[in-house]
Scaffold this motif. Sequence first.
Motif, mmCIF file in Angstrom:
data_model
loop_
_atom_site.group_PDB
_atom_site.id
_atom_site.type_symbol
_atom_site.label_atom_id
_atom_site.label_comp_id
_atom_site.label_asym_id
_atom_site.label_seq_id
_atom_site.Cartn_x
_atom_site.Cartn_y
_atom_site.Cartn_z
ATOM 1 N N TYR A 31 0.844 -1.184 0.000
ATOM 2 C CA TYR A 31 0.000 0.000 0.000
ATOM 3 C C TYR A 31 0.885 1.241 0.000
ATOM 4 C CZ TYR A 31 -3.423 3.508 1.186
ATOM 5 O OH TYR A 31 -4.206 4.625 1.155
ATOM 6 N N ARG A 32 0.741 2.058 -1.045
ATOM 7 C CA ARG A 32 1.495 3.305 -1.223
ATOM 8 C C ARG A 32 3.011 3.063 -1.175
ATOM 9 N NH1 ARG A 32 -0.744 7.439 2.889
ATOM 10 N NH2 ARG A 32 1.134 8.476 2.192
ATOM 11 N N ALA B 233 -12.990 5.169 3.788
ATOM 12 C CA ALA B 233 -11.547 4.984 3.693
ATOM 13 C C ALA B 233 -10.859 5.960 4.638
ATOM 14 C CB ALA B 233 -11.083 5.209 2.259
ATOM 15 N N GLY B 234 -9.880 5.461 5.368
ATOM 16 C CA GLY B 234 -9.079 6.312 6.240
ATOM 17 C C GLY B 234 -7.846 6.795 5.497
ATOM 18 N N GLU B 235 -6.835 7.157 6.237
ATOM 19 C CA GLU B 235 -5.579 7.641 5.665
ATOM 20 C C GLU B 235 -4.427 6.769 6.158
ATOM 21 O OE1 GLU B 235 -4.929 10.222 3.584
ATOM 22 O OE2 GLU B 235 -7.059 10.670 3.340
ATOM 23 N N PRO B 236 -4.343 5.516 5.715
ATOM 24 C CA PRO B 236 -3.255 4.655 6.182
ATOM 25 C C PRO B 236 -1.900 5.133 5.681
ATOM 26 C CG PRO B 236 -4.884 3.412 4.913
ATOM 27 C CD PRO B 236 -5.221 4.853 4.789
ATOM 28 N N GLU B 237 -0.886 4.782 6.433
ATOM 29 C CA GLU B 237 0.485 5.048 6.012
ATOM 30 C C GLU B 237 0.927 3.949 5.053
ATOM 31 O OE1 GLU B 237 3.462 6.025 8.962
ATOM 32 O OE2 GLU B 237 1.852 6.527 10.374
ATOM 33 N N TRP C 180 -9.243 -6.113 10.639
ATOM 34 C CA TRP C 180 -8.921 -4.685 10.726
ATOM 35 C C TRP C 180 -8.813 -4.095 9.329
ATOM 36 C CZ3 TRP C 180 -4.218 -4.537 14.602
ATOM 37 C CH2 TRP C 180 -4.631 -5.030 15.836
ATOM 38 N N THR C 181 -9.164 -2.838 9.205
ATOM 39 C CA THR C 181 -8.938 -2.142 7.939
ATOM 40 C C THR C 181 -7.458 -1.774 7.849
ATOM 41 O OG1 THR C 181 -9.329 0.050 8.870
ATOM 42 C CG2 THR C 181 -11.265 -1.149 7.981
ATOM 43 N N LEU C 182 -7.022 -1.413 6.653
ATOM 44 C CA LEU C 182 -5.630 -0.962 6.496
ATOM 45 C C LEU C 182 -5.346 0.216 7.421
ATOM 46 C CD1 LEU C 182 -4.857 -1.056 2.661
ATOM 47 C CD2 LEU C 182 -3.686 -2.309 4.468
ATOM 48 N N GLU C 183 -6.306 1.121 7.554
ATOM 49 C CA GLU C 183 -6.109 2.283 8.418
ATOM 50 C C GLU C 183 -5.945 1.853 9.869
ATOM 51 O OE1 GLU C 183 -6.662 5.535 10.966
ATOM 52 O OE2 GLU C 183 -8.230 4.040 10.772
ATOM 53 N N GLN C 184 -6.767 0.929 10.338
ATOM 54 C CA GLN C 184 -6.644 0.430 11.711
ATOM 55 C C GLN C 184 -5.312 -0.272 11.920
ATOM 56 O OE1 GLN C 184 -10.287 -1.863 11.479
ATOM 57 N NE2 GLN C 184 -11.209 -0.652 13.131
ATOM 58 N N LEU C 185 -4.903 -1.070 10.937
ATOM 59 C CA LEU C 185 -3.642 -1.798 11.048
ATOM 60 C C LEU C 185 -2.463 -0.840 11.127
ATOM 61 C CD1 LEU C 185 -2.159 -4.568 10.993
ATOM 62 C CD2 LEU C 185 -2.030 -4.289 8.511
ATOM 63 N N ARG D 62 -2.474 2.278 12.024
ATOM 64 C CA ARG D 62 -2.552 3.038 13.283
ATOM 65 C C ARG D 62 -1.951 2.229 14.435
ATOM 66 N NH1 ARG D 62 -8.004 3.415 15.422
ATOM 67 N NH2 ARG D 62 -8.503 3.626 13.234
ATOM 68 N N GLU D 63 -2.287 0.942 14.496
ATOM 69 C CA GLU D 63 -1.747 0.076 15.551
ATOM 70 C C GLU D 63 -0.237 -0.110 15.390
ATOM 71 O OE1 GLU D 63 -1.473 -2.356 18.912
ATOM 72 O OE2 GLU D 63 -2.979 -0.900 18.292
#
Length: 129
Positions: free
Chosen positions: A18-19, A66-70, A110-115, A117-118
């Motif tokens: 991802y990115r 959709a969140g803003e995952p890294e 978990w969503t990518l954003e949740q993952l 974040r953790e």
Amino acid sequence: MKARIPQAAPPAACLLAYRLEEHEEALGRLADELGVPLRRAEPEDSGQTVGYLTGWPGSARREADAGEPEPCLVMSGLPEKTLDALLLRLKGNGINIPLKAVVTPANRGWTLEQLTRELRREREAFRRR
């Protein structure tokens, strides 16, 4: 006689990027060498679960914001030797991806954003030690 509890089918092995466009070519080569498919998640996929994005049985597409995952690399279904070889090759090729995770039964929902974040939270806790 003991009751037999059916086990879920293991997920197919894959890498999910991802990115990570700057590393995409090198990751593709490593994935080919290891015989593991490389999937690319798009920004619109960030609200999907990592189980769905990596093909875990029983995981379904969902309607989610959709969140803003890294940027991250998610590894799923890799045998331990393949995982070890991948991590060594990433390091040996100078590919620095700060956020990496292995999909587990605990985090596959978990969503990518949740993952991410953790992972970020864990990284910060480790740095404070």
